[in-house]
Scaffold this active site. Structure first.
Site, short mmCIF file in Angstrom:
data_model
loop_
_atom_site.label_atom_id
_atom_site.label_comp_id
_atom_site.label_asym_id
_atom_site.label_seq_id
_atom_site.Cartn_x
_atom_site.Cartn_y
_atom_site.Cartn_z
N TYR A 103 7.65 4.21 10.05
CA TYR A 103 8.04 2.81 10.07
C TYR A 103 8.43 2.26 8.69
O TYR A 103 8.81 1.10 8.57
CB TYR A 103 6.91 1.94 10.66
CG TYR A 103 5.55 2.11 10.01
CD1 TYR A 103 5.21 1.37 8.88
CD2 TYR A 103 4.61 3.00 10.52
CE1 TYR A 103 3.98 1.52 8.28
CE2 TYR A 103 3.37 3.14 9.93
CZ TYR A 103 3.06 2.40 8.81
OH TYR A 103 1.82 2.55 8.21
N HIS A 135 -1.94 3.35 6.49
CA HIS A 135 -2.87 2.27 6.81
C HIS A 135 -4.31 2.76 6.68
O HIS A 135 -5.14 2.12 6.03
CB HIS A 135 -2.60 1.75 8.23
CG HIS A 135 -3.56 0.70 8.68
ND1 HIS A 135 -3.59 -0.56 8.14
CD2 HIS A 135 -4.54 0.73 9.62
CE1 HIS A 135 -4.54 -1.26 8.73
NE2 HIS A 135 -5.13 -0.51 9.62
N ARG A 169 0.86 -1.19 0.00
CA ARG A 169 0.00 0.00 0.00
C ARG A 169 0.89 1.23 0.00
O ARG A 169 1.75 1.39 0.86
CB ARG A 169 -0.95 0.00 1.21
CG ARG A 169 -0.27 -0.11 2.56
CD ARG A 169 -1.27 0.14 3.69
NE ARG A 169 -0.71 -0.24 4.98
CZ ARG A 169 0.07 0.54 5.72
NH1 ARG A 169 0.40 1.75 5.30
NH2 ARG A 169 0.55 0.11 6.87
#
Length: 371
Positions: free
Chosen positions: A284, A274, A270
């Site tokens: 991250y 999120h 993706r």
């Protein structure tokens, strides 16, 4: 007295290695849009290939506009989909209208292409009850928010399909994080035990919010989790629409022929966060990792393939983009025109006949809303 020996009862390392080697990644198109596995190329006409590309381009524009609408406060919950078009749209392209889709919260594009009106998808995002008033002839459930819960539901729906003698399947999706949930194991185990016509897709986009896949499980692939349930598992290049389509098409044929469920892991990514609810992927994920996966972009790969076949061009793509923008504009207007949601609306649609406590609450809110 007998001496102790260091005999190995089971070579555990070898055992795991044997399992790992059985789960090689299926790829048909490489990153340059070239066929690398001729034997696996699905039987699709030029018109079907064009339609698949059209849907993928449309879905990318829908994602871009949905992010914009979310930032404007005109949408509620939204989980970006860019990068996962091959995994989502090519898998759906292998289905039939009578098949039942049980989506996760990122899988709104599949149920739109299955027939959910676009304005209802926007209303669902806003939490409006009209967003999940699904037409009776549309075989979908509302997007599941609880991670992995749709896997158990899919096993049940597929059992119903089997008992009714229907030639259709139930298909569901979760992310790599969903495979760490108990519902995931319960769902595939039940489906395997009863040999139901189900397809379980794991969209391995490398991160469960911020947790990398390798920190969730010691398994080298997620597809091999199928072994424990006694069902077939396959890992697919999830950025390759032809490979995804071929895998799902074969799984569907197996299912309707009474050969039971299949677990498919699609290796994808993706590009966005999120969800749009505050997640910051730069905390991250590295720029290097993002850049690596951008080179595998499913739209770029498929575009090269179709252009080389002489069946796609910039003019065709621009037409799709403009159509998507116009459809989205009209759909958001229709969503804006929906009546304001009231508490009495929610209470009245909960039961065919209201119990006494809800009747009491209904009257209380009816009085409040009349003022």
């Amino acid at each position: 007295m007998a001496s102790k020996t260091n005999n190995i009862v089971v070579d555990l390392a070898k055992q795991l290695d044997v399992v790992d080697k059985e789960f090689q990644t299926l790829q048909i198109l490489n990153e340059e849009g070239e066929i690398v596995n001729q034997d696996a190329v699905p039987d699709l006409t030029d018109e079907q290939l064009q339609e698949l590309m059209r849907r993928m381009v449309y879905t990318r524009i829908l994602d871009q506009r949905s992010i914009s609408l979310n930032r404007q406060g005109r949408l509620g919950f939204y989980a970006p989909t860019a990068g996962q078009e091959a995994s989502q749209i090519a898998s759906h392209f292998a289905l039939e209208k009578e098949d039942f889709i049980l989506p996760g919260y990122r899988d709104v594009p599949q149920i739109i292409w299955h027939g959910l009106p676009l304005h209802q998808a926007f209303l669902w995002s806003r939490g409006h009850f009209q967003g999940i008033q699904i037409p009776e002839d549309l075989h979908i459930l509302p997007p599941q928010i609880i991670i992995g819960a749709q896997y158990v539901q899919t096993a049940g729906v597929a059992l119903g399909i089997k008992k009714n003698g229907k030639k259709s399947v139930a298909i569901t999706y979760t992310g790599d994080g969903g495979t760490s949930q108990g519902d995931f194991y319960e769902g595939i185990n039940f489906a395997g035990a009863y040999q139901v016509p189900a397809i379980f897709i794991v969209q391995n986009n490398q991160f469960a919010i911020s947790t990398p896949r390798e920190k969730q499980t010691a398994a080298r692939t997620l597809a091999q989790k199928a072994v424990a349930a006694g069902i077939p598992g396959i890992q697919v290049d999830g950025m390759d629409p032809l490979a995804v389509y071929a895998a799902v098409k074969e799984a569907r044929e197996r299912a309707i022929n009474g050969e039971g469920p299949t677990l498919i892991e699609t290796l994808t990514y993706r590009y966005g966060p999120h969800t749009m609810s505050g997640d910051d992927p730069t905390r991250y994920r590295t720029k290097e990792l993002d850049s690596e996966w951008e080179k595998k972009d499913p739209l770029v790969r498929f575009r090269k393939y179709l252009e080389n076949k002489g069946i796609w061009n910039e003019e065709m793509e621009e037409k799709v983009i403009e159509q998507a923008k116009e459809d989205i504009k009209e759909a958001i207007k229709k969503a804006d025109a929906a009546p304001k949601q009231k508490v009495t609306d929610l209470i009245s649609i909960m039961n065919v006949e209201l119990p006494s406590n809800l009747k009491e609450q209904y009257e209380i809110y009816k009085e409040k809303e009349s003022k």
